[in-house]
Each structure stands twice: as structure tokens, then as C-alpha cells.
Design a protein around this motif. Structure first.
Motif, mmCIF file in Angstrom:
data_model
loop_
_atom_site.group_PDB
_atom_site.id
_atom_site.type_symbol
_atom_site.label_atom_id
_atom_site.label_comp_id
_atom_site.label_asym_id
_atom_site.label_seq_id
_atom_site.Cartn_x
_atom_site.Cartn_y
_atom_site.Cartn_z
ATOM 1 N N THR A 169 24.577 114.477 80.416
ATOM 2 C CA THR A 169 23.561 114.554 81.462
ATOM 3 C C THR A 169 24.147 115.148 82.733
ATOM 4 N N ILE A 170 25.330 114.726 83.103
ATOM 5 C CA ILE A 170 25.991 115.274 84.295
ATOM 6 C C ILE A 170 26.270 116.765 84.105
ATOM 7 N N LEU A 171 26.770 117.138 82.933
ATOM 8 C CA LEU A 171 27.038 118.555 82.674
ATOM 9 C C LEU A 171 25.748 119.373 82.675
ATOM 10 N N GLN B 202 23.074 118.711 84.474
ATOM 11 C CA GLN B 202 22.676 118.854 85.871
ATOM 12 C C GLN B 202 23.522 119.908 86.583
ATOM 13 N N LEU B 203 24.809 119.939 86.293
ATOM 14 C CA LEU B 203 25.677 120.957 86.885
ATOM 15 C C LEU B 203 25.270 122.358 86.429
ATOM 16 N N GLY C 118 20.633 115.978 77.953
ATOM 17 C CA GLY C 118 21.821 115.163 77.721
ATOM 18 C C GLY C 118 21.676 114.283 76.493
ATOM 19 N N SER D 195 17.233 117.098 82.597
ATOM 20 C CA SER D 195 18.670 116.918 82.387
ATOM 21 C C SER D 195 18.949 115.711 81.502
ATOM 22 N N VAL E 272 25.979 110.019 79.275
ATOM 23 C CA VAL E 272 26.331 110.138 80.696
ATOM 24 C C VAL E 272 27.018 111.469 80.967
ATOM 25 N N VAL E 273 28.006 111.797 80.150
ATOM 26 C CA VAL E 273 28.764 113.032 80.354
ATOM 27 C C VAL E 273 27.863 114.261 80.179
#
Length: 70
Positions: free
Chosen positions: A16-18, A20-21, A55, A51, A13-14
Motif C-alpha cells: 500500500t505504501i509503495l 501510494q508512492l 496493495g 492504493s 502495509v508495504v
């Protein structure tokens, strides 16, 4: 080596978010380098899939390293 699915899913989760950012921050450079199809707004499905895959790769590496350390 000790594999932990809990660590993997939290890292997934972390990471994947990073990812995408990072993709959003680099969008202008990607479009200039690779053309308009590299714009994440033009291909949102592939941007999300990319992403998630990135991730997952990063989460696998983090989980493996954590398994060796702990």
C-alpha cells in the motif's frame, strides 16, 4: 499451498505504501492523461482507497507465491 495471514498483512502495509508512492510519482502523467480529476489531491479519498485495493491485490499475489514456495 499454505496461506499466512502474517505475511499478507505485512505485505499489505508495504504494498500500500509503495502504491501510494507510485501514485504520487506518476501524478503529473495521470493528470495530463486523464484530466484534473486524476490528481490525487483533488480526490484524496479515492486515491487512498485505490492504493489500499492495489496493495491488497499485490499482497495477495505475494502471499500466494510465498505459500507455494514455502
Amino acid at each position: 499451498m499454505n496461506w499466512s495471514w502474517g505475511v499478507f498483512f505485512i505485505a499489505l502495509v508495504v504494498c500500500t505504501i509503495l502504491s501510494q508512492l507510485a501514485r504520487g510519482a506518476m501524478n503529473g502523467v495521470n493528470v495530463a492523461k486523464h484530466g484534473p480529476r486524476a490528481d490525487y489531491k483533488a480526490e484524496p479519498g479515492m486515491a487512498i482507497l485505490g492504493s489500499i485495493v492495489a496493495g491488497a491485490v499485490y499482497a495477495t499475489i505475494i502471499t500466494a507465491v510465498a505459500g507455494f514456495i514455502f
